[in-house]
Design a protein around this motif. Structure first.
Motif, PDB file in Angstrom:
ATOM      1  N   HIS A 123      36.535  42.072  11.400  1.00 11.82           N
ATOM      2  CA  HIS A 123      35.797  43.278  11.775  1.00 11.82           C
ATOM      3  C   HIS A 123      34.486  43.306  10.998  1.00 11.82           C
ATOM      4  N   THR A 124      33.364  43.356  11.707  1.00 12.06           N
ATOM      5  CA  THR A 124      32.062  43.193  11.056  1.00 12.06           C
ATOM      6  C   THR A 124      31.742  44.291  10.050  1.00 12.06           C
ATOM      7  N   SER A 125      32.301  45.475  10.227  1.00  4.80           N
ATOM      8  CA  SER A 125      31.947  46.571   9.337  1.00  4.80           C
ATOM      9  C   SER A 125      32.965  46.801   8.236  1.00  4.80           C
ATOM     10  N   MET A 126      34.079  46.099   8.287  1.00  7.96           N
ATOM     11  CA  MET A 126      35.149  46.336   7.329  1.00  7.96           C
ATOM     12  C   MET A 126      35.140  45.358   6.156  1.00  7.96           C
ATOM     13  N   VAL A 127      34.841  44.106   6.452  1.00 10.24           N
ATOM     14  CA  VAL A 127      34.929  43.059   5.431  1.00 10.24           C
ATOM     15  C   VAL A 127      33.547  42.469   5.200  1.00 10.24           C
ATOM     16  N   GLY A 128      33.055  42.573   3.980  1.00 12.73           N
ATOM     17  CA  GLY A 128      31.738  42.030   3.665  1.00 12.73           C
ATOM     18  C   GLY A 128      31.729  40.517   3.681  1.00 12.73           C
ATOM     19  N   SER A 129      30.624  39.945   4.120  1.00 20.09           N
ATOM     20  CA  SER A 129      30.482  38.491   4.165  1.00 20.09           C
ATOM     21  C   SER A 129      29.134  38.091   3.581  1.00 20.09           C
ATOM     22  N   ASP A 130      29.110  36.947   2.893  1.00 23.92           N
ATOM     23  CA  ASP A 130      27.842  36.414   2.391  1.00 23.92           C
ATOM     24  C   ASP A 130      27.446  35.153   3.162  1.00 23.92           C
ATOM     25  N   SER A 131      28.109  34.920   4.292  1.00 21.98           N
ATOM     26  CA  SER A 131      27.881  33.719   5.088  1.00 21.98           C
ATOM     27  C   SER A 131      26.661  33.871   5.994  1.00 21.98           C
ATOM     28  N   ALA A 132      25.724  32.942   5.863  1.00 17.23           N
ATOM     29  CA  ALA A 132      24.557  32.956   6.735  1.00 17.23           C
ATOM     30  C   ALA A 132      24.970  32.738   8.183  1.00 17.23           C
ATOM     31  N   GLU A 133      26.025  31.963   8.398  1.00 16.76           N
ATOM     32  CA  GLU A 133      26.506  31.708   9.750  1.00 16.76           C
ATOM     33  C   GLU A 133      27.046  32.981  10.391  1.00 16.76           C
ATOM     34  N   THR A 134      27.678  33.828   9.584  1.00  8.52           N
ATOM     35  CA  THR A 134      28.208  35.093  10.107  1.00  8.52           C
ATOM     36  C   THR A 134      27.084  35.989  10.610  1.00  8.52           C
ATOM     37  N   VAL A 135      26.050  36.161   9.797  1.00  4.35           N
ATOM     38  CA  VAL A 135      24.971  37.055  10.205  1.00  4.35           C
ATOM     39  C   VAL A 135      24.197  36.474  11.387  1.00  4.35           C
ATOM     40  N   LYS A 136      24.095  35.148  11.452  1.00  3.13           N
ATOM     41  CA  LYS A 136      23.427  34.520  12.595  1.00  3.13           C
ATOM     42  C   LYS A 136      24.242  34.724  13.869  1.00  3.13           C
ATOM     43  N   THR A 137      25.552  34.543  13.779  1.00  4.67           N
ATOM     44  CA  THR A 137      26.410  34.728  14.954  1.00  4.67           C
ATOM     45  C   THR A 137      26.343  36.170  15.433  1.00  4.67           C
ATOM     46  N   TYR A 138      26.365  37.098  14.489  1.00  7.15           N
ATOM     47  CA  TYR A 138      26.260  38.512  14.858  1.00  7.15           C
ATOM     48  C   TYR A 138      24.948  38.768  15.603  1.00  7.15           C
ATOM     49  N   ALA A 139      23.847  38.279  15.054  1.00 12.62           N
ATOM     50  CA  ALA A 139      22.546  38.485  15.696  1.00 12.62           C
ATOM     51  C   ALA A 139      22.492  37.814  17.061  1.00 12.62           C
ATOM     52  N   ASP A 140      23.056  36.617  17.170  1.00 13.47           N
ATOM     53  CA  ASP A 140      23.087  35.919  18.463  1.00 13.47           C
ATOM     54  C   ASP A 140      23.765  36.782  19.527  1.00 13.47           C
ATOM     55  N   LEU A 141      24.934  37.341  19.176  1.00 17.12           N
ATOM     56  CA  LEU A 141      25.698  38.128  20.140  1.00 17.12           C
ATOM     57  C   LEU A 141      24.959  39.401  20.546  1.00 17.12           C
ATOM     58  N   VAL A 142      24.386  40.084  19.575  1.00 17.21           N
ATOM     59  CA  VAL A 142      23.678  41.324  19.879  1.00 17.21           C
ATOM     60  C   VAL A 142      22.435  41.046  20.733  1.00 17.21           C
ATOM     61  N   VAL A 143      21.704  40.003  20.400  1.00 14.31           N
ATOM     62  CA  VAL A 143      20.514  39.650  21.192  1.00 14.31           C
ATOM     63  C   VAL A 143      20.918  39.267  22.613  1.00 14.31           C
ATOM     64  N   LEU A 160      26.941  45.395  10.583  1.00 11.76           N
ATOM     65  CA  LEU A 160      27.408  44.201   9.865  1.00 11.76           C
ATOM     66  C   LEU A 160      27.309  44.411   8.363  1.00 11.76           C
ATOM     67  N   LYS A 161      28.430  44.234   7.697  1.00 11.65           N
ATOM     68  CA  LYS A 161      28.468  44.393   6.237  1.00 11.65           C
ATOM     69  C   LYS A 161      28.181  43.040   5.610  1.00 11.65           C
ATOM     70  N   PHE A 162      26.903  42.818   5.289  1.00 19.78           N
ATOM     71  CA  PHE A 162      26.469  41.516   4.781  1.00 19.78           C
ATOM     72  C   PHE A 162      26.056  41.638   3.327  1.00 19.78           C
ATOM     73  N   CYS A 163      26.586  40.760   2.495  1.00 23.66           N
ATOM     74  CA  CYS A 163      26.280  40.812   1.058  1.00 23.66           C
ATOM     75  C   CYS A 163      25.743  39.478   0.558  1.00 23.66           C
ATOM     76  N   GLY A 164      25.089  38.739   1.458  1.00 18.71           N
ATOM     77  CA  GLY A 164      24.516  37.455   1.081  1.00 18.71           C
ATOM     78  C   GLY A 164      23.024  37.541   0.839  1.00 18.71           C
ATOM     79  N   ASP A 165      22.308  36.487   1.156  1.00 16.18           N
ATOM     80  CA  ASP A 165      20.869  36.373   0.932  1.00 16.18           C
ATOM     81  C   ASP A 165      20.119  37.411   1.776  1.00 16.18           C
ATOM     82  N   GLY A 166      19.379  38.295   1.101  1.00 18.52           N
ATOM     83  CA  GLY A 166      18.653  39.350   1.799  1.00 18.52           C
ATOM     84  C   GLY A 166      17.618  38.822   2.767  1.00 18.52           C
ATOM     85  N   GLU A 167      17.001  37.685   2.446  1.00 20.58           N
ATOM     86  CA  GLU A 167      15.991  37.122   3.335  1.00 20.58           C
ATOM     87  C   GLU A 167      16.616  36.605   4.630  1.00 20.58           C
ATOM     88  N   VAL A 168      17.815  36.045   4.511  1.00 21.36           N
ATOM     89  CA  VAL A 168      18.541  35.603   5.706  1.00 21.36           C
ATOM     90  C   VAL A 168      18.863  36.812   6.577  1.00 21.36           C
TER      91      VAL A 168
END
Length: 257
Positions: A123-143, A160-168
């Motif tokens: 669940h994107t809002s329940m479990v934080g992730s620092d994976s660049a692949e996760t945030v990319k996949t999320y953006a791909d789906l929304v776009v 999306l609960k993202f706790c990785g690289d802010g620039e990514v």
């Protein structure tokens, strides 16, 4: 704010109150345009269904109940019936056809998972992730969802609960904001996130939305009748509009499916 198109019902299993309770609260708060958008019913290939969605065997009852209320209260406000749904490429076309067949009028995009949840996606809002692949996949789906032209707006695009690289994060969220601007599809400041102090609305996201000039709307995301009109959270959302120079359009234009 005299509109709200993000309203759930008891059928999803995590909301309370009768359908009519939400309508009465909307009228009390001065809402003139009310949309119900319960979590879309999905039956997966293995025959299972999610426990947090409107069950398929209650979907037609849901649509009819809301349409009946629309007729009953037509002199006080306009009511439309729709669903909040994820963009799952393998299920999308069939789901839209099913929703049309039962009389749904619109859909909003709420990407809670990165894939069908019966396949054990997080669940994107329940479990934080620092994976660049996760945030990319999320953006791909929304776009991709935005580009279908089906959705009326994107609910909580910053869920999306993202706790990785802010620039990514910023680079991927910019893709969402640019797509929304290109398709003239509003992004929702989610009032549930405000009133329950969640990790969204995320200032990083809305700073980008302001820079890009993407259209912005509000949604109460009501799971109980009192929240159908949420004046205090609206005030905070308007402060965000001012702070980030957001392109707030007010009531979104409903895209009939």
């Amino acid at each position: 704010m005299n509109y709200n198109y993000h309203t759930h019902t008891y059928r999803c299993g995590h909301a309370v109150g009768t359908d009519e309770d939400y309508v009465k609260r909307a009228i009390e708060g001065g809402i003139k345009h009310l949309g119900f958008s319960d979590h879309v019913p999905l039956k997966f290939s293995d025959g299972s269904e999610s426990g947090f969605r409107c069950p398929t065997d209650k979907a037609e009852d849901y649509v009819q109940s809301i349409k009946d209320l629309g007729e009953k209260y037509k002199d006080k406000l306009e009511i439309k019936v729709g669903f909040e749904m994820e963009y799952y490429p393998t299920l999308f076309a069939n789901t839209v056809e099913y929703l049309k067949s039962i009389g749904a009028e619109y859909v909003i995009l709420g990407q809670h998972f990165l894939g069908p949840e019966n396949e054990d996606y997080t669940h994107t809002s329940m479990v934080g992730s620092d994976s660049a692949e996760t945030v990319k996949t999320y953006a791909d789906l929304v776009v991709e969802g935005i580009n279908t032209g089906i959705f009326t707006y994107v609910a909580h695009p910053d869920v999306l609960k993202f706790c990785g690289d802010g620039e990514v994060y910023k680079a991927e969220m910019r893709r969402i904001c640019v797509a929304a601007k290109d398709k003239d599809l509003p992004l929702e400041i989610n009032l549930l996130g405000i009133r329950t102090d969640r990790h969204y609305p995320n200032p990083l996201f809305w700073e980008i939305a302001g820079e890009v000039g993407a259209p912005v709307t509000f949604g109460s995301d009501a799971h109980e009748p009192i929240d159908t009109y949420d004046g205090e959270s609206v005030k905070k959302a308007l402060k965000m509009v001012e702070k980030f120079g957001l392109n707030y359009i007010g009531e979104p234009k409903i895209r009939i499916i």
